[in-house]
Design a protein around this motif. Structure first.
Motif, PDB file in Angstrom:
ATOM      1  N   ALA A  90       0.826  -1.210   0.000  1.00  0.00           N
ATOM      2  CA  ALA A  90       0.000   0.000   0.000  1.00  0.00           C
ATOM      3  C   ALA A  90       0.857   1.256   0.000  1.00  0.00           C
ATOM      4  O   ALA A  90       0.523   2.243  -0.660  1.00  0.00           O
ATOM      5  N   ILE A  91       1.970   1.219   0.710  1.00  0.00           N
ATOM      6  CA  ILE A  91       2.863   2.381   0.747  1.00  0.00           C
ATOM      7  C   ILE A  91       3.525   2.583  -0.615  1.00  0.00           C
ATOM      8  O   ILE A  91       3.610   3.703  -1.117  1.00  0.00           O
ATOM      9  N   LYS A  92       3.973   1.493  -1.223  1.00  0.00           N
ATOM     10  CA  LYS A  92       4.649   1.609  -2.520  1.00  0.00           C
ATOM     11  C   LYS A  92       3.704   2.062  -3.625  1.00  0.00           C
ATOM     12  O   LYS A  92       4.117   2.763  -4.540  1.00  0.00           O
ATOM     13  N   THR A  93       2.433   1.680  -3.557  1.00  0.00           N
ATOM     14  CA  THR A  93       1.470   2.087  -4.581  1.00  0.00           C
ATOM     15  C   THR A  93       0.735   3.373  -4.220  1.00  0.00           C
ATOM     16  O   THR A  93      -0.131   3.805  -4.966  1.00  0.00           O
ATOM     17  N   ASN A  94       1.101   3.958  -3.069  1.00  0.00           N
ATOM     18  CA  ASN A  94       0.495   5.203  -2.597  1.00  0.00           C
ATOM     19  C   ASN A  94      -1.022   5.055  -2.462  1.00  0.00           C
ATOM     20  O   ASN A  94      -1.790   5.899  -2.887  1.00  0.00           O
ATOM     21  N   ASN A  95      -1.428   3.950  -1.862  1.00  0.00           N
ATOM     22  CA  ASN A  95      -2.845   3.630  -1.691  1.00  0.00           C
ATOM     23  C   ASN A  95      -3.131   3.431  -0.201  1.00  0.00           C
ATOM     24  O   ASN A  95      -3.561   2.371   0.227  1.00  0.00           O
ATOM     25  N   ILE A  96      -2.885   4.478   0.588  1.00  0.00           N
ATOM     26  CA  ILE A  96      -3.072   4.399   2.032  1.00  0.00           C
ATOM     27  C   ILE A  96      -4.535   4.687   2.345  1.00  0.00           C
ATOM     28  O   ILE A  96      -5.043   5.764   2.062  1.00  0.00           O
ATOM     29  N   LYS A  97      -5.184   3.711   2.922  1.00  0.00           N
ATOM     30  CA  LYS A  97      -6.580   3.864   3.324  1.00  0.00           C
ATOM     31  C   LYS A  97      -6.680   3.701   4.835  1.00  0.00           C
ATOM     32  O   LYS A  97      -5.702   3.417   5.518  1.00  0.00           O
ATOM     33  N   GLU A  98      -7.878   3.863   5.338  1.00  0.00           N
ATOM     34  CA  GLU A  98      -8.102   3.726   6.775  1.00  0.00           C
ATOM     35  C   GLU A  98      -7.791   2.306   7.246  1.00  0.00           C
ATOM     36  O   GLU A  98      -7.300   2.102   8.349  1.00  0.00           O
ATOM     37  N   GLU A  99      -8.050   1.335   6.392  1.00  0.00           N
ATOM     38  CA  GLU A  99      -7.783  -0.059   6.734  1.00  0.00           C
ATOM     39  C   GLU A  99      -6.286  -0.285   6.999  1.00  0.00           C
ATOM     40  O   GLU A  99      -5.921  -1.016   7.926  1.00  0.00           O
ATOM     41  N   ILE A 100      -5.444   0.353   6.225  1.00  0.00           N
ATOM     42  CA  ILE A 100      -3.997   0.201   6.394  1.00  0.00           C
ATOM     43  C   ILE A 100      -3.552   0.794   7.725  1.00  0.00           C
ATOM     44  O   ILE A 100      -2.750   0.186   8.442  1.00  0.00           O
ATOM     45  N   SER A 101      -4.058   1.951   8.078  1.00  0.00           N
ATOM     46  CA  SER A 101      -3.684   2.548   9.359  1.00  0.00           C
ATOM     47  C   SER A 101      -4.204   1.708  10.531  1.00  0.00           C
ATOM     48  O   SER A 101      -3.563   1.630  11.580  1.00  0.00           O
ATOM     49  N   LYS A 102      -5.343   1.048  10.342  1.00  0.00           N
ATOM     50  CA  LYS A 102      -5.840   0.143  11.384  1.00  0.00           C
ATOM     51  C   LYS A 102      -4.930  -1.071  11.539  1.00  0.00           C
ATOM     52  O   LYS A 102      -4.681  -1.525  12.653  1.00  0.00           O
TER      53      LYS A 102
END
Length: 74
Positions: A32-44
């Motif tokens: 997610a970090i490499k594809t710049n696709n940070i969502k709320e699920e990732i922070s959880k």
């Protein structure tokens, strides 16, 4: 085995859900970090598993990417 027991066993296997392991979550977060696709699920995931910056750097993340998102790890 009767039809009722088969349905009960099948119902129990469908309701189990997803089992995530720490290694899998680290790779999901890294992707997610490499594809710049940070969502709320990732922070959880980061807060739930207590993933640190060092773990992501060991898995192959770039230092610049991680420092830009260090607010997620505090």
């Amino acid at each position: 085995m009767g039809k009722s027991k088969k349905r009960i066993f099948n119902k129990n296997t469908d309701d189990r859900g997803i089992t995530l392991k720490r290694k899998e979550v680290i790779s999901i977060v890294l992707h997610a970090i490499k594809t710049n696709n940070i969502k709320e699920e990732i922070s959880k995931y980061i807060s739930l598993f207590g993933i640190t910056i060092e773990e992501l750097l060991e898995e192959g993340a770039d230092y610049e990417e991680i420092t830009a998102l260090k607010h997620l790890f505090m």
